[in-house]
Write a protein that holds these residues in place. Structure first.
Motif, PDB file in Angstrom:
ATOM      1  N   ALA A   1    -115.869  61.887 111.640  1.00 53.02           N
ATOM      2  CA  ALA A   1    -116.315  62.074 110.219  1.00 53.02           C
ATOM      3  C   ALA A   1    -115.180  61.395 109.230  1.00 53.02           C
ATOM      4  O   ALA A   1    -113.942  61.290 109.573  1.00 53.02           O
ATOM      5  CB  ALA A   1    -116.469  63.557 109.935  1.00 53.02           C
ATOM      6  N   ILE A   2    -115.706  61.128 108.137  1.00 47.18           N
ATOM      7  CA  ILE A   2    -114.802  60.507 106.879  1.00 47.18           C
ATOM      8  C   ILE A   2    -114.950  61.219 105.790  1.00 47.18           C
ATOM      9  O   ILE A   2    -116.193  61.625 105.390  1.00 47.18           O
ATOM     10  CB  ILE A   2    -114.967  58.916 107.075  1.00 47.18           C
ATOM     11  N   GLY A   3    -114.038  61.441 104.913  1.00 44.51           N
ATOM     12  CA  GLY A   3    -114.158  61.990 103.531  1.00 44.51           C
ATOM     13  C   GLY A   3    -114.389  63.342 103.548  1.00 44.51           C
ATOM     14  O   GLY A   3    -113.785  64.322 104.013  1.00 44.51           O
ATOM     15  N   LYS A   4    -115.433  63.698 102.707  1.00 47.72           N
ATOM     16  CA  LYS A   4    -115.669  64.888 102.509  1.00 47.72           C
ATOM     17  C   LYS A   4    -116.092  65.841 103.881  1.00 47.72           C
ATOM     18  O   LYS A   4    -115.622  67.072 103.952  1.00 47.72           O
ATOM     19  CB  LYS A   4    -116.919  65.207 101.423  1.00 47.72           C
ATOM     20  N   GLU A   5    -117.010  65.263 104.571  1.00 45.83           N
ATOM     21  CA  GLU A   5    -117.135  65.739 106.152  1.00 45.83           C
ATOM     22  C   GLU A   5    -115.715  66.313 106.830  1.00 45.83           C
ATOM     23  O   GLU A   5    -115.931  67.126 107.445  1.00 45.83           O
ATOM     24  CB  GLU A   5    -118.110  64.891 106.742  1.00 45.83           C
ATOM     25  N   ALA A   6    -115.073  65.227 106.629  1.00 45.92           N
ATOM     26  CA  ALA A   6    -113.791  65.301 107.512  1.00 45.92           C
ATOM     27  C   ALA A   6    -112.926  66.836 106.744  1.00 45.92           C
ATOM     28  O   ALA A   6    -112.306  67.476 107.601  1.00 45.92           O
ATOM     29  CB  ALA A   6    -113.010  64.226 107.372  1.00 45.92           C
ATOM     30  N   LYS A   7    -112.904  66.546 105.446  1.00 47.61           N
ATOM     31  CA  LYS A   7    -112.161  67.760 105.054  1.00 47.61           C
ATOM     32  C   LYS A   7    -112.394  68.950 105.256  1.00 47.61           C
ATOM     33  O   LYS A   7    -111.768  69.857 105.373  1.00 47.61           O
ATOM     34  CB  LYS A   7    -112.124  67.417 103.116  1.00 47.61           C
ATOM     35  N   GLU A   8    -113.905  69.042 105.409  1.00 49.69           N
ATOM     36  CA  GLU A   8    -114.449  70.444 105.688  1.00 49.69           C
ATOM     37  C   GLU A   8    -113.927  71.010 106.985  1.00 49.69           C
ATOM     38  O   GLU A   8    -114.182  72.202 107.249  1.00 49.69           O
ATOM     39  CB  GLU A   8    -115.956  70.588 105.621  1.00 49.69           C
ATOM     40  N   MET A   9    -113.468  70.149 107.967  1.00 46.12           N
ATOM     41  CA  MET A   9    -113.128  70.319 109.116  1.00 46.12           C
ATOM     42  C   MET A   9    -111.511  70.796 109.420  1.00 46.12           C
ATOM     43  O   MET A   9    -111.285  71.334 110.041  1.00 46.12           O
ATOM     44  CB  MET A   9    -113.259  69.071 110.072  1.00 46.12           C
ATOM     45  N   ILE A  10    -110.950  70.504 108.072  1.00 45.54           N
ATOM     46  CA  ILE A  10    -109.380  70.918 108.289  1.00 45.54           C
ATOM     47  C   ILE A  10    -109.306  72.235 108.806  1.00 45.54           C
ATOM     48  O   ILE A  10    -109.736  73.415 108.159  1.00 45.54           O
ATOM     49  CB  ILE A  10    -108.842  70.660 107.006  1.00 45.54           C
ATOM     50  N   GLY A  11    -108.141  72.583 109.564  1.00 43.94           N
ATOM     51  CA  GLY A  11    -107.918  74.095 110.019  1.00 43.94           C
ATOM     52  C   GLY A  11    -108.985  74.768 110.919  1.00 43.94           C
ATOM     53  O   GLY A  11    -109.016  75.926 111.240  1.00 43.94           O
TER      54      GLY A  11
END
Length: 345
Positions: free
Chosen positions: A50-60
Motif C-alpha cells: 500500500a502507498i499513501g493514505k492506505e499505508a498510513k492507516e496501517m501504522i502501528g
C-alpha cells in the motif's frame, strides 16, 4: 517542435516531495493529489502492499511481516527503491487520470521541491527516482524559493523577502532577492521532531508510550510556542504503560509547550542566525515587509507571536501554508523561463 507538442499534452506536474506528505500539482488543473509519504511493504516478499493514505492507516497495526516506512527522512531520500515506487505510483495516478494523457501517453516534465541544503548525491537521487518513475525532464526547486513563489512574494524584484518554511523533516529559512537565495539555512528540525519530542516527554514524565499519530493529534490540539490560553487546555490520551498494559492519562497544554520548547528554540535560533547574516540593505526591506511563514509545521499555535517577540519584526502567515510549496511549483510550471531561472543547478 515535437517537444512542444508533447509538452502541451503531457500534463506537466510539480511535486512537493515532503517527509510527511507528497502534494502533486498538474499544469492547468491545480493540486490534484495530497497523500502521506508512506509505503507499506511485505518484508518476506519485498512487495509493496500500500502507498499513501492506505499505508498510513496501517501504522502501528501491522503483523510482523508487514513494515510501514517513510522513504524520505529530513526532506531527502532515505530509501531509493521505495521512493521510486511511491513516485511512480503517484505520477501514474495523476497522469493517467486525464483523457489526453491516456491518449498520447507522453512522459511528463516534472518539477520537484527539495530542501535548500540538499547535497549533490541527494539531488542525483531525486532526479534518478523521478526519471525512473516516468519523467522525461526533471527540474529541482529549493523549497523556500517555491514557498515564496506560492506566497506571492515579489522574488524577481531587487528587495529582501524572508520566508520560513517549516515542513515535516526540515525547516527552511531564506532571504530571496532577484530570483535567487541570497542567504539560506536548512535545519533538519521540524514537525517530525516535534512529534518525537512529545512522545519522549510523555514517556519520561507520564510513563506512557504513544504512537506517532497520537503525538501528531496532541501537537495539533495542545501544542504552542508561547505561554497562552492553551496552557490550561486538556485532553485524554490512550497508550500503554511501561508494563505493557493499556492506559489513559489526562495531559495539559503547558506540558506540550514544555515538550516542544527545545525544537521551537532551535527553529527560532535558525531564523535569528539567518537574519544576522543578511546584508544591511536587504535587512532594511525585511524590517518593512516582515517574515512570511509557510509549511504545515509553522501552524503550531502562537509560533508567529514567538518569532515577533524574538526578532522584533512583523510575522505573517501566507495563504494556506500547507500548500505554499506545491502552489509555488505550480506557478513555475506555467513559465519554463522561471523554472530555469530559479531551479537548482
Amino acid at each position: 517542435m515535437l517537444d512542444k507538442v508533447l509538452g502541451y499534452f503531457s500534463n506537466d506536474i510539480g511535486i512537493d516531495l515532503g517527509t510527511a506528505n507528497t502534494l502533486i500539482f498538474v499544469k492547468g488543473k491545480g493540486i490534484v493529489l495530497t497523500e502521506p509519504s508512506i509505503v507499506a511493504i511485505d518484508k518476506t516478499t519485498n512487495k509493496v502492499l500500500a502507498i499513501g493514505k492506505e499505508a498510513k492507516e496501517m501504522i502501528g497495526k501491522t503483523p510482523e511481516h508487514i513494515q510501514v516506512i517513510r522513504p524520505l527522512k529530513d526532506g531527502v531520500i532515505a530509501d531509493f527503491d521505495t521512493t521510486q515506487a511511491m513516485l511512480k505510483y503517484f505520477i501514474q495516478k495523476v497522469h493517467t487520470s486525464f483523457p489526453l494523457a491516456r491518449l498520447t501517453n507522453p512522459r511528463p516534465r516534472v518539477v520537484v521541491g527539495v530542501p535548500s541544503g540538499i547535497t549533490t548525491v541527494e539531488k542525483r537521487a531525486v532526479i534518478d527516482a523521478a526519471k525512473q518513475a516516468g519523467a522525461r525532464e526533471v527540474y529541482l526547486i529549493a523549497e523556500p524559493m517555491a514557498a515564496a513563489i506560492g506566497a506571492g512574494l515579489p522574488i524577481d524584484q531587487p528587495g529582501g523577502n524572508m520566508i520560513v518554511d517549516i515542513g515535516g523533516g526540515t525547516s527552511e529559512i531564506a532571504v530571496i532577492s532577484l530570483s535567487g537565495l541570497v542567504i539560506s539555512s536548512s535545519i533538519r528540525v521540524a514537525g517530525d521532531e516535534m512529534n518525537e519530542a512529545i512522545i519522549n516527554y510523555l514517556k519520561r514524565n507520564y510513563h506512557i508510550l504513544i504512537g506517532e499519530q497520537t503525538a501528531e493529534n496532541v501537537k495539533i490540539n495542545l501544542g504552542s510556542a508561547t505561554a497562552s490560553d492553551r496552557d490550561e487546555k486538556k485532553m485524554e490520551i490512550r497508550g500503554r504503560d511501561m508494563t505493557g498494559m493499556p492506559r489513559s492519562v489526562v495531559i495539559y497544554g503547558k506540558d506540550i509547550r514544555e515538550a516542544l520548547e527545545d525544537v521551537v528554540t532551535q527553529i527560532v535560533n535558525a531564523v535569528k542566525s539567518t537574519l544576522e547574516k543578511t546584508p544591511p540593505e536587504l535587512a532594511a526591506d525585511i524590517v518593512e515587509r516582515g517574515i512570511v511563514l509557510a509549511g504545515g509545521g509553522s501552524l503550531i499555535y502562537s509560533l508567529d507571536k514567538r518569532l515577533m517577540e524574538e526578532t522584533n519584526l512583523p510575522v505573517v502567515y501566507c495563504e494556506d501554508p500547507l500548500t505554499a510549496v506545491a502552489r509555488g511549483i505550480g506557478k513555475a510550471l506555467q513559465n519554463i523561463d522561471l523554472i530555469r531561472r530559479v531551479s537548482i543547478k
